[in-house]
Design an enzyme around this catalytic site. Structure first.
Site, PDB file in Angstrom:
ATOM      1  N   ASP A  49       5.672   1.774   6.682  1.00 23.00           N
ATOM      2  CA  ASP A  49       4.360   1.161   6.500  1.00 23.00           C
ATOM      3  C   ASP A  49       3.600   1.972   5.458  1.00 23.00           C
ATOM      4  OD1 ASP A  49       1.924  -0.062   6.777  1.00 23.00           O
ATOM      5  OD2 ASP A  49       1.568   0.603   8.823  1.00 23.00           O
ATOM      6  N   HIS A  73       0.804  -1.232   0.000  1.00 22.79           N
ATOM      7  CA  HIS A  73       0.000   0.000   0.000  1.00 22.79           C
ATOM      8  C   HIS A  73       0.832   1.274   0.000  1.00 22.79           C
ATOM      9  CE1 HIS A  73       0.036   1.027   4.409  1.00 22.79           C
ATOM     10  NE2 HIS A  73       0.115  -0.272   4.587  1.00 22.79           N
ATOM     11  N   GLU A 105      -5.219   1.858   2.487  1.00 19.43           N
ATOM     12  CA  GLU A 105      -5.145   0.653   3.323  1.00 19.43           C
ATOM     13  C   GLU A 105      -5.424   0.979   4.786  1.00 19.43           C
ATOM     14  OE1 GLU A 105      -3.234  -2.427   5.918  1.00 19.43           O
ATOM     15  OE2 GLU A 105      -2.852  -0.277   5.815  1.00 19.43           O
ATOM     16  N   HIS A 151       3.766   3.231  12.762  1.00 20.45           N
ATOM     17  CA  HIS A 151       2.740   4.252  12.976  1.00 20.45           C
ATOM     18  C   HIS A 151       3.255   5.408  13.831  1.00 20.45           C
ATOM     19  CE1 HIS A 151      -1.047   1.801  11.676  1.00 20.45           C
ATOM     20  NE2 HIS A 151      -0.010   1.630  10.875  1.00 20.45           N
TER      21      HIS A 151
HETATM   22 CO    CO Z   1       0.550  -1.254   6.450  1.00 20.43          CO
END
Ligand code: CO
Length: 364
Positions: A183, A68, A216, A327
Site C-alpha cells: 500500500d 501513492h 495519501e 497496514h
Molecule cells: Co493506499
C-alpha cells in the site's frame, strides 16, 4: 516485455524503499528513474508529487493515473533520558501491529535499527497477559544508553522518519510476494508496467499524466494538489485492495481474493466511482479477457476521491490489487494480479479517445 526477474527487481526496489508519509524522497527517486526515460516530461508539484506526462496522439482528453508513494510509518516525538524513542504514528496503524517489530529510523547520520519493546510475559499478571498494548505506552529501543548517546552518537532527532523494517520476499515460487508497503507501492508498479505497455504500442489517443502522489495516508493530500495541477478529464487511481480471503475476515467486510484479478471499488468511505466509467472498465476487462473482481467496502479512503472532485469534477475510478494484511510490516499480493491490473489499465487508457471520454463525462 517485462520478465519475472525484472518485475521482482522493480517490486523489491519499491517496497524496500524507506518512505513514510511526508518523507517519500527515496520512492520518488525510483519513480523518476523508471519513468523519466519513457515520459515526455517529468515535474513535481508544490507538495512533492511526481507528475510524468506521456504525450499521445491528442492533447485531450487528459487521463490522470495515480498511485501513492507514502507508506505507513512513525516519527520520532522525543527521546527519553534513558535513550528510548517515543513516537507519533503516520497513517492508520492498528496498535497490535506496532508492538514487538523492527523499525528503521532515518537520521542525519544514516539508518538506525530499533524495536518496539514489549514487556516480558514473566512479570505479567494473568489478566495483564490478555490485555491489548496501547500505542501511547510504546517506545523504540535502539540500544542507546542515554538521550545524549541517541542524539550525538546515533544522530537521532525529533521529526526523524521511521519505517517498518521488512524485506521483499517471493513466496510460493514467486507466484505471491511478501513485503511491507504494498500500500501503495503495488500501485506504482502497476502504473509503471502499464506505461511501458502503452509506450510499446500505437500512440494512445490522449495525454496521460502519471502521478506518484505524496501523503495519501494522512488524508489524500498529494492527490488534491496534483489533480488540480493536472486538470484531468478522467481519472484512474491504482491502489492496494483489501483481500477478504483468509481466516477471520468475512465476505461482508471485503470481497476480493488474491490471485483472482484486479478489483474495482464500487464503494468506499471516500468515493463512489462514476457509473459510466465503471461500466466501461467492466466492458474493457471482458473484451480483453482480464479477470475482474468487485469490492464494496464500508471504510477505506483513496486518492481517486480527490481526483473526482478536483476543479469542476472528473469521472474517476479506483482499480485495486487485492492485498492481504494491509497496514502492517508484512502484506501479501499475487503476481498475476499485478500483471492483470497493468494490462487492464493500459487497455482502458488505449480506448479513452475524445469521443469516448465525452460520452463518459455526460450525465442523463
Ligand atoms: Co493506499
Amino acid at each position: 516485455m517485462t520478465t519475472h526477474e525484472e518485475l521482482e527487481r522493480l517490486l523489491a526496489d519499491l517496497t524496500n524503499a524507506h518512505g513514510p508519509t511526508g518523507f517519500e524522497g527515496p520512492v520518488r527517486a525510483i519513480m523518476r528513474r523508471e519513468l523519466s526515460p519513457i515520459a515526455s516530461a517529468v515535474e513535481t508539484d508544490g507538495l512533492g508529487s511526481l507528475i510524468a506526462r506521456f504525450d499521445g496522439a491528442a492533447e485531450r482528453p487528459r487521463v490522470m493515473l495515480a498511485a501513492h508513494m507514502d507508506e505507513l510509518g512513525l516519527m520520532v516525538r522525543r527521546i527519553t533520558d534513558e535513550g528510548f524513542l517515543k513516537f507519533q504514528t503516520l497513517g492508520g496503524w492498528l496498535d497490535q501491529s506496532l508492538i514487538n517489530q523492527r523499525w528503521i529510523i532515518r537520521t542525519r547520520n544514516g539508518d538506525v535499527t530499533g524495536i518496539t519493546g514489549v514487556k516480558s510475559v514473566h512479570v505479567m499478571s494473568v489478566e495483564a497477559r490478555g490485555r491489548l498494548f496501547k500505542r501511547e505506552d510504546m517506545f523504540i529501543d535502539v540500544g542507546a544508553t542515554s538521550r545524549r548517546d541517541a542524539e550525538e552518537r546515533l544522530g537521532i532527532h525529533p521529526g526523524d522518519p521511521i519505517a517498518p523494517d521488512s524485506t521483499f520476499t517471493p513466496l510460493a515460487g514467486g507466484e505471491r510476494y511478501l513485503a511491507k508497503a504494498w500500500d501503495d507501492r503495488v500501485g506504482l508498479a502497476v502504473m509503471t508496467l502499464a506505461l511501458r505497455d502503452l509506450r510499446s504500442g500505437e500512440p494512445h489517443p490522449n495525454t496521460v499524466f502519471a502521478v506518484s502522489t505524496v501523503q495519501e495516508e494522512v488524508g489524500l493530500r498529494g492527490a488534491e494538489t496534483s489533480a488540480h495541477h493536472v486538470g484531468l478529464d478522467i481519472g484512474i487511481n491504482i491502489e492496494s485492495g483489501v483481500a477478504g480471503d483468509y481466516p477471520g475476515i468475512t465476505a461482508d467486510e471485503a470481497q476480493e481474493r488474491i490471485g483472482e484479478g484486479p478489483a474495482i471499488f464500487l464503494h468506499d468511505s471516500s468515493m463512489l466511482p462514476n457509473q459510466r466509467l465503471r461500466d466501461f472498465v467492466i466492458d474493457v476487462a471482458a473484451e480483453a479477457a482480464i479477470p475482474l473482481q468487485f469490492n464494496v467496502l464500508s471504510g477505506y479512503g483513496q486518492d481517486g476521491a480527490q481526483m473526482q472532485r478536483a476543479r469542476a469534477g472528473a469521472p474517476s475510478i479506483n482499480i485495486a490489487v487485492p492485498t492481504r494484511y494491509l497496514h502492517s510490516h508484512n502484506s501479501i499480493v499475487a503476481r498475476d494480479d499485478i500483471l492483470n491490473a497493468a494490462k487492464l489499465v493500459a487497455a482502458v487508457v488505449r480506448r479513452l479517445d475524445s469521443d469516448t471520454v465525452e460520452r463518459l463525462r455526460a450525465f442523463d
